[in-house]
Design a protein around this motif. Structure first.
Motif, PDB file in Angstrom:
ATOM      1  N   ALA A  90      -6.059  75.935 -31.099  1.00  0.00           N
ATOM      2  CA  ALA A  90      -4.830  75.132 -31.100  1.00  0.00           C
ATOM      3  C   ALA A  90      -4.724  74.306 -32.374  1.00  0.00           C
ATOM      4  CB  ALA A  90      -4.812  74.226 -29.861  1.00  0.00           C
ATOM      5  N   ILE A  91      -5.834  73.715 -32.770  1.00  0.00           N
ATOM      6  CA  ILE A  91      -5.833  72.871 -33.972  1.00  0.00           C
ATOM      7  C   ILE A  91      -5.523  73.703 -35.215  1.00  0.00           C
ATOM      8  CG2 ILE A  91      -7.351  71.552 -35.484  1.00  0.00           C
ATOM      9  CD1 ILE A  91      -8.719  70.481 -32.928  1.00  0.00           C
ATOM     10  N   ILE A  92      -6.189  74.821 -35.334  1.00  0.00           N
ATOM     11  CA  ILE A  92      -5.996  75.643 -36.533  1.00  0.00           C
ATOM     12  C   ILE A  92      -4.601  76.268 -36.546  1.00  0.00           C
ATOM     13  CG2 ILE A  92      -6.814  77.692 -37.770  1.00  0.00           C
ATOM     14  CD1 ILE A  92      -9.644  76.972 -36.687  1.00  0.00           C
ATOM     15  N   ALA A  93      -4.138  76.690 -35.367  1.00  0.00           N
ATOM     16  CA  ALA A  93      -2.795  77.268 -35.311  1.00  0.00           C
ATOM     17  C   ALA A  93      -1.757  76.231 -35.759  1.00  0.00           C
ATOM     18  CB  ALA A  93      -2.495  77.770 -33.904  1.00  0.00           C
ATOM     19  N   ALA A  94      -1.936  74.984 -35.301  1.00  0.00           N
ATOM     20  CA  ALA A  94      -1.004  73.920 -35.704  1.00  0.00           C
ATOM     21  C   ALA A  94      -1.035  73.740 -37.219  1.00  0.00           C
ATOM     22  CB  ALA A  94      -1.382  72.621 -34.995  1.00  0.00           C
ATOM     23  N   LEU A  95      -2.231  73.756 -37.735  1.00  0.00           N
ATOM     24  CA  LEU A  95      -2.443  73.598 -39.175  1.00  0.00           C
ATOM     25  C   LEU A  95      -1.766  74.731 -39.951  1.00  0.00           C
ATOM     26  CD1 LEU A  95      -6.060  72.888 -40.384  1.00  0.00           C
ATOM     27  CD2 LEU A  95      -4.617  74.505 -41.590  1.00  0.00           C
ATOM     28  N   LEU A  96      -1.897  75.937 -39.442  1.00  0.00           N
ATOM     29  CA  LEU A  96      -1.286  77.087 -40.125  1.00  0.00           C
ATOM     30  C   LEU A  96       0.233  77.010 -40.040  1.00  0.00           C
ATOM     31  CD1 LEU A  96      -3.671  79.961 -38.950  1.00  0.00           C
ATOM     32  CD2 LEU A  96      -3.554  78.927 -41.222  1.00  0.00           C
ATOM     33  N   ARG A  97       0.723  76.563 -38.897  1.00  0.00           N
ATOM     34  CA  ARG A  97       2.173  76.418 -38.747  1.00  0.00           C
ATOM     35  C   ARG A  97       2.706  75.427 -39.777  1.00  0.00           C
ATOM     36  NH1 ARG A  97       1.301  75.564 -33.464  1.00  0.00           N
ATOM     37  NH2 ARG A  97       1.054  77.619 -32.525  1.00  0.00           N
ATOM     38  N   ARG A  98       1.993  74.361 -39.938  1.00  0.00           N
ATOM     39  CA  ARG A  98       2.372  73.372 -40.937  1.00  0.00           C
ATOM     40  C   ARG A  98       2.361  74.012 -42.322  1.00  0.00           C
ATOM     41  NH1 ARG A  98      -0.754  69.167 -43.068  1.00  0.00           N
ATOM     42  NH2 ARG A  98      -2.326  69.332 -41.438  1.00  0.00           N
ATOM     43  N   GLY A  99       1.311  74.777 -42.579  1.00  0.00           N
ATOM     44  CA  GLY A  99       1.220  75.460 -43.880  1.00  0.00           C
ATOM     45  C   GLY A  99       2.378  76.422 -44.091  1.00  0.00           C
ATOM     46  N   GLN A 100       2.787  77.079 -43.024  1.00  0.00           N
ATOM     47  CA  GLN A 100       3.919  77.997 -43.164  1.00  0.00           C
ATOM     48  C   GLN A 100       5.202  77.228 -43.485  1.00  0.00           C
ATOM     49  OE1 GLN A 100       3.537  80.199 -39.425  1.00  0.00           O
ATOM     50  NE2 GLN A 100       2.699  81.950 -40.563  1.00  0.00           N
ATOM     51  N   ARG A 101       5.341  76.040 -42.914  1.00  0.00           N
ATOM     52  CA  ARG A 101       6.537  75.233 -43.185  1.00  0.00           C
ATOM     53  C   ARG A 101       6.575  74.763 -44.630  1.00  0.00           C
ATOM     54  NH1 ARG A 101       5.706  73.260 -37.888  1.00  0.00           N
ATOM     55  NH2 ARG A 101       4.566  71.459 -38.657  1.00  0.00           N
ATOM     56  N   ASP A 102       5.397  74.375 -45.164  1.00  0.00           N
ATOM     57  CA  ASP A 102       5.398  73.873 -46.542  1.00  0.00           C
ATOM     58  C   ASP A 102       5.133  74.990 -47.549  1.00  0.00           C
ATOM     59  OD1 ASP A 102       2.621  74.285 -46.809  1.00  0.00           O
ATOM     60  OD2 ASP A 102       2.127  72.239 -46.265  1.00  0.00           O
ATOM     61  N   GLY A 103       5.041  76.209 -47.070  1.00  0.00           N
ATOM     62  CA  GLY A 103       4.944  77.350 -47.977  1.00  0.00           C
ATOM     63  C   GLY A 103       3.541  77.670 -48.475  1.00  0.00           C
ATOM     64  N   SER A 104       2.552  76.922 -48.009  1.00  0.00           N
ATOM     65  CA  SER A 104       1.203  77.190 -48.513  1.00  0.00           C
ATOM     66  C   SER A 104       0.509  78.313 -47.737  1.00  0.00           C
ATOM     67  CB  SER A 104       0.371  75.905 -48.475  1.00  0.00           C
ATOM     68  OG  SER A 104       0.204  75.481 -47.146  1.00  0.00           O
ATOM     69  N   VAL A 105       1.064  78.686 -46.624  1.00  0.00           N
ATOM     70  CA  VAL A 105       0.508  79.791 -45.834  1.00  0.00           C
ATOM     71  C   VAL A 105       1.584  80.867 -45.705  1.00  0.00           C
ATOM     72  CG1 VAL A 105      -0.231  80.460 -43.517  1.00  0.00           C
ATOM     73  CG2 VAL A 105      -1.129  78.364 -44.559  1.00  0.00           C
TER      74      VAL A 105
END
Lengths: 216, 216, 216, 216
Positions: free
Chosen positions: D136-151
DNA sequence: AATGAATGAGCTTTCATTCAT
DNA sequence: TATGAATGAAAGCTCATTCAT
């Protein structure tokens, strides 16, 4: 296809129950260890657990057998004999049976079962039906006696039947404590009591033969 | 000079015995652990061992107390009353006592003691004297009755006394199994039996008051 | 001349192993008793011991079969395909195989074997070669990729191969815990990772067919 | 008023758990006997049962402690750092921790717990939340990264998080099998993977310090 | 060859009792 | 004196393996 015959399995079960009976009579259920039974049977621990899933089940099996044996005694009691005669016969047969040395092993176990029933519902059911069935039979018999006038009216047949059961139970207890008890004397006193209590209908009470009951 | 008063020590002993009685009645001697008694008393294990050197000794103390209580009932029975009256009184008092709800706890323990006696000589002696003493008293009473003609001759007084004891024991057992048992009905049946058995000497049997016995 | 055909013997061995697999998957090696396997096969205890000298040997045979099955997947991986394509195919095939419901029984046993390896050298050797062989193959593949420029230099090929193995092992574990796991989604994420990691050499990564590997 | 301090009781519990950990790591849960733990602690059997009602509960306590330890690592991961940096830090800290020789004892037990979870619901819940929470923690982190374009977009964050968890789990397994494993090399490969996968936001990936996480 | 009843060492757990504090 | 943690022998039960039939 069983490898061994059903008879063989039955015999093995019997062996275990006989050994357990001996141990339980000697030391009681709780002081008897599975090792005691193992030693008494000469089998191995594992072998016994093949026939009984737990020590508790051996006790329950003993209780069941106890019940079957006791129940048999009253089987022929519904005959159309006079109430007083039937009572006398019941007394002679059921009390007289306690004199049989082959039955002695059971006395001590019976008393153990009485105590165990207080904390094991399974055993309670067995011993209670071992009490309730005779009470029902005797109460019916007394009711019949009251109808034909051989038993005094105004007495609660169930309560009187309980007294009869108590007379049996007390002898079991007293004999468990003292194997040398004078059972014939006891029976004599009980017969005398019955004689006074029931109106004799022709035949003289004290001289009845015990053959009214089928399975004496 | 003792640190604590004798009364205090007695009181603690009582507490332990009361707790043990409760536990034993619930689970039996063997299923009751010292921890159960510890929990029931609220004391510590060490404290209990200060009053009783072993669990076995608590059981023995319970057995002793049991005996003392039972023995008291027959204390006044040697009066010069008619045998039949005395018997009726004995029945009313000793059986009637079982109806007292305060005594109920003891019933279950009594049955446990009967069983335990079979494997503990110490307890056997206690319960056996709890049987032998009443038998002796009642047998004497019956012998007197036979002399004055109120009790039928030709009956072994000891055997008849055993029957009386059995009538008591059976009720104890039946009531231990079923606390709701109709004790008054049972007593009625017993009195009726006694009425038939003993020749009434003037007073009518069924109407006797129980006050012949001192400690009712 | 053998009494029974080799095929027959093989078939019975299979039966036992299938039954054992079912039991082990359900209860684990240690909680599974020989009686469980006896019941599952429908054979007798003696029959099973004719095929496997000890329970331990059934576990070892299961471990061996496990190894053989896993090893097969990588058999065709030395082809002269581009490293990235091969990696993608390996991922698709080896991970995709976990989606096969027929293979589900093995997942739970695989995890049991991992744990058992820690205390059984025999099993350790099997599971370790089940890890070392893929690592060697993938490391070689990565080394080739580094030589032709499709894989970034400056990365330890063995360490990276270990990561690949871990990605496989982790899925096995997660699926053992949750049979309903979204394996295709997982494969998608792995492919995306490989796409980023390897330089595509003409063909577009995500659209590769899995047919580079012989035994898909 | 406890006779001994709470600290003392805690210490005793710790001793037992440490001993159990050693035994379990050596022989597994099932092959470890209570006598092994008794010997390892130097206590008596009874003493251990004062702290844990059953062997199973020691295993459960070990599972709980395992979970608490693992959960702590991710505690600081919700910081407002760039997703790539956070991932790298998570990798360094959580994988790096495996290099600590003090933690080595746990590795083998972790693998045992994985297997045990398959047949013990209590343990399953613990290990599964030990997987679900990081995902859950990592998925949230990746979602954030997708929003800011880093993932990279188009990747299922949960599936990718599962892959991250797998990379951790695989290392745990491989190191349990081989304590001498080159963990730093493994971490290097993982970091390289993350570098390729996430768009660096200014700072160069490989040179990040691990101090983004509070409890390293 | 196959059977399955039997074996018995070894397991987990309990509990009456002790004794350092 | 009182406490209650500790002891450890012994309990009930299991199960891999054997072997007479």
């Amino acid at each position: 296809m069983p490898r061994v015959s059903v008879d063989y399995l039955e015999a093995r079960r019997r062996e275990i129950m006989d050994a357990a009976l001996a141990c339980f009579g000697r030391e009681g259920f709780h002081r008897t260890t599975m090792q005691d039974i193992v030693a008494e049977t000469g089998m191995s621990a594992g072998a016994i657990y093949r026939y009984f899933p737990a020590k508790e089940d051996i006790v329950a099996a003993i209780a069941d057998e106890h019940h079957v044996r006791e129940a048999g005694v009253l089987a022929g009691a519904n005959e159309r004999t006079a109430a007083g005669d039937l009572l006398r016969d019941l007394a002679r047969v059921s009390l007289g049976r306690l004199a049989d040395p082959h039955e002695q092993r059971w006395r001590r176990v019976t008393v153990q079962l009485w105590a165990e029933a207080l904390r094991d519902e399974r055993i309670m059911q067995v011993v209670r039906s071992g009490l309730d069935e005779p009470i029902a039979i005797i109460a019916a018999l007394l009711r019949r006696g009251q109808r034909d006038g051989s038993v005094p009216p105004g007495i609660d047949p169930v309560a009187a039947a309980r007294v009869c059961a108590a007379i049996f139970q007390g002898l079991v207890l007293q004999q468990a404590w003292d194997a040398g008890l004078d059972i014939d004397g006891y029976i004599g006193a009980v017969i005398a009591l019955i004689d006074k209590f029931t109106r004799t209908t022709g035949t003289k009470g004290g001289e009845q033969s015990g053959e009214v009951l089928a399975n004496a």
